[in-house]
Design a protein around this motif. Structure first.
Motif, PDB file in Angstrom:
ATOM      1  N   SER A   1      40.804 -96.930 -43.618  1.00 60.40           N
ATOM      2  CA  SER A   1      41.740 -96.325 -44.571  1.00 60.40           C
ATOM      3  C   SER A   1      41.966 -97.216 -45.786  1.00 60.40           C
ATOM      4  CB  SER A   1      43.080 -96.050 -43.882  1.00 60.40           C
ATOM      5  OG  SER A   1      43.626 -97.247 -43.358  1.00 60.40           O
ATOM      6  N   GLY A   2      41.352 -98.371 -45.806  1.00 60.52           N
ATOM      7  CA  GLY A   2      41.465 -99.327 -46.911  1.00 60.52           C
ATOM      8  C   GLY A   2      40.506-100.470 -46.659  1.00 60.52           C
ATOM      9  N   LYS A   3      40.584-101.501 -47.493  1.00 57.30           N
ATOM     10  CA  LYS A   3      39.667-102.616 -47.282  1.00 57.30           C
ATOM     11  C   LYS A   3      40.040-103.352 -45.996  1.00 57.30           C
ATOM     12  CE  LYS A   3      41.947-106.307 -49.924  1.00 57.30           C
ATOM     13  NZ  LYS A   3      41.816-107.240 -51.052  1.00 57.30           N
ATOM     14  N   PRO A   4      39.075-103.944 -45.305  1.00 56.29           N
ATOM     15  CA  PRO A   4      39.356-104.607 -44.027  1.00 56.29           C
ATOM     16  C   PRO A   4      40.204-105.860 -44.212  1.00 56.29           C
ATOM     17  CG  PRO A   4      37.101-105.033 -44.727  1.00 56.29           C
ATOM     18  CD  PRO A   4      37.650-104.017 -45.674  1.00 56.29           C
ATOM     19  N   ASN A   5      40.941-106.211 -43.146  1.00 56.87           N
ATOM     20  CA  ASN A   5      41.721-107.449 -43.170  1.00 56.87           C
ATOM     21  C   ASN A   5      40.782-108.647 -42.990  1.00 56.87           C
ATOM     22  OD1 ASN A   5      41.047-107.408 -40.456  1.00 56.87           O
ATOM     23  ND2 ASN A   5      43.095-106.849 -39.759  1.00 56.87           N
TER      24      ASN A   5
ATOM     25  N   PHE B   1      34.965 -95.385 -34.619  1.00 52.57           N
ATOM     26  CA  PHE B   1      36.090 -96.320 -34.643  1.00 52.57           C
ATOM     27  C   PHE B   1      36.979 -95.985 -35.841  1.00 52.57           C
ATOM     28  CE2 PHE B   1      32.525 -98.533 -32.696  1.00 52.57           C
ATOM     29  CZ  PHE B   1      33.087 -99.112 -31.567  1.00 52.57           C
ATOM     30  N   HIS B   2      38.252 -95.739 -35.584  1.00 55.26           N
ATOM     31  CA  HIS B   2      39.227 -95.514 -36.647  1.00 55.26           C
ATOM     32  C   HIS B   2      40.010 -96.812 -36.844  1.00 55.26           C
ATOM     33  CE1 HIS B   2      38.614 -91.147 -36.972  1.00 55.26           C
ATOM     34  NE2 HIS B   2      38.432 -91.180 -35.658  1.00 55.26           N
ATOM     35  N   VAL B   3      39.813 -97.435 -37.985  1.00 60.09           N
ATOM     36  CA  VAL B   3      40.420 -98.739 -38.240  1.00 60.09           C
ATOM     37  C   VAL B   3      41.823 -98.547 -38.796  1.00 60.09           C
ATOM     38  CG1 VAL B   3      40.228-100.913 -39.484  1.00 60.09           C
ATOM     39  CG2 VAL B   3      38.167 -99.752 -38.654  1.00 60.09           C
ATOM     40  N   GLU B   4      42.812 -98.930 -38.006  1.00 61.59           N
ATOM     41  CA  GLU B   4      44.206 -98.855 -38.416  1.00 61.59           C
ATOM     42  C   GLU B   4      44.847-100.223 -38.208  1.00 61.59           C
ATOM     43  OE1 GLU B   4      45.649 -95.761 -35.920  1.00 61.59           O
ATOM     44  OE2 GLU B   4      44.771 -94.147 -37.127  1.00 61.59           O
TER      45      GLU B   4
END
Length: 343
Positions: free
Chosen positions: A84-88, A52-55
């Motif tokens: 690519s950064g901390k999760p929302n 899973f790529h989180v964008e």
């Protein structure tokens, strides 16, 4: 639990944890740790892997749904989630829920860039640490690099003198991917013989090549020794002063905008989104600069950049480089005397 990267091998020999979180900004070490976990998962029968790529706009329900569904091809699965950064907020809640009740026969692998100290205190991070393994991977410092090179050389059957290791460290200058390539090359040509520093100078390319963006990265990160070193390389290579000033003042203006947004109550990550500052690698030095810099100093630096521009365009080259060094010393937080700024 928290582990160091070098402890991962012995941990994996004892079995797999239900959750792994790797965070850091050293690509090679991050990749190697992730590969170790993936390899061990395959050996232990986790034949199904979902990536899973989180964008922006990512639906975290996909991860939860996959974790709770049975695979048609394997009884055990690895969920490989790359951020690519901390999760929302949705992601934080999903990870908190997952870590509170990790599914059986499933391993979750999270990889993401370095998180700041406040993000590391979040509930979801604590839940991951309690449920599984948290590994923070730090960039290789100048003191640790020779030791790391010596260890890797030994693993490859190379015999390097102490002086050879020191020269190799200078040549690769923290670029671990380049270091591994050079060690592979040395393993091919050495034929088991000991390699000294003179041979390193002959055989190994100089990877200490920099551009203006490297200068921006280390200067805004506050690394004064690296800033001086890269500035010297750029001067020797005939870097264009106009381009350097453009890049530095662009980052400076963006930093001032981030500080204004933070003053208005916005956190750093949201401020970056508002200011459209991407990618994550560009945000990291600005985050460090935002933590140490005062707007009054940054405004003074912005004004002095105009004078630097005059020096560059009127043929006052030597003065330009001297004044730029002083300018950068204040930007990095290691100020030398500057006539244009008074506290």
């Amino acid at each position: 639990m928290k582990l160091k990267a070098e402890q991962l091998d012995s941990h994996l020999d004892k079995g797999l944890s239900p959750v792994y979180m790797l965070t850091g900004d050293e690509p090679l070490l991050m990749q190697e740790c992730a590969d170790q976990i993936r390899s061990q998962a395959r050996k232990r029968g986790f034949g199904d892997r979902e990536v899973f790529h989180v964008e922006s706009g990512f639906n975290w329900e996909q991860v939860l749904a996959s974790a709770n569904s049975l695979s048609l091809f394997a009884e055990q699965k690895l969920l490989d989630v790359r951020l690519s950064g901390k999760p929302n907020d949705q992601g934080s809640k999903a990870l908190l829920e997952y870590a509170s009740r990790p599914p059986q026969d499933t391993v979750l692998l999270l990889t993401l860039p370095k998180l700041d100290s406040s993000a590391m205190k979040a509930k979801w991070v604590n839940a991951i640490e309690q449920a599984g393994v948290l590994i923070q991977i730090w960039p290789m410092d100048a003191q640790g690099l020779p030791r790391w090179l010596a260890q890797r050389a030994k693993q490859k059957g190379l015999r390097l003198t102490t002086a050879a290791v020191e020269v190799l460290a200078q040549r690769v200058e923290g670029n671990l991917l380049a270091a591994m390539q050079e060690l592979d090359m040395l393993a091919l040509v050495s034929d088991g013989a000991e390699i000294d520093d003179e041979q390193i100078l002959d055989l190994v390319g100089n990877h200490a090549r920099h551009d203006v963006y490297d200068l921006c990265r280390v200067a805004f990160s506050g690394d004064w020794p690296a800033t001086l070193r890269i500035l010297s390389h750029l001067r020797q290579d005939g870097a264009e002063p106009t381009l350097m000033l453009w890049a530095l003042t662009r980052e400076l203006r963006d930093l001032l905008q981030l500080l204004r947004l933070q003053r208005d109550g916005m956190n750093f990550d949201n401020a970056c989104r508002q200011a459209r500052i991407f990618p994550q690698q560009r945000q990291i030095p600005l985050r460090k600069a935002a933590q140490r810099s005062r707007p009054a100093l940054l405004m003074a630096l912005l004004r002095q950049a105009q004078q630097l521009d005059v020096f560059s365009k009127t043929g006052q080259t030597a003065l330009f480089w001297t004044e730029l060094e002083l300018w950068l010393s204040h930007l990095t937080g290691h100020p030398l005397p500057l006539p244009f700024y008074r506290q």
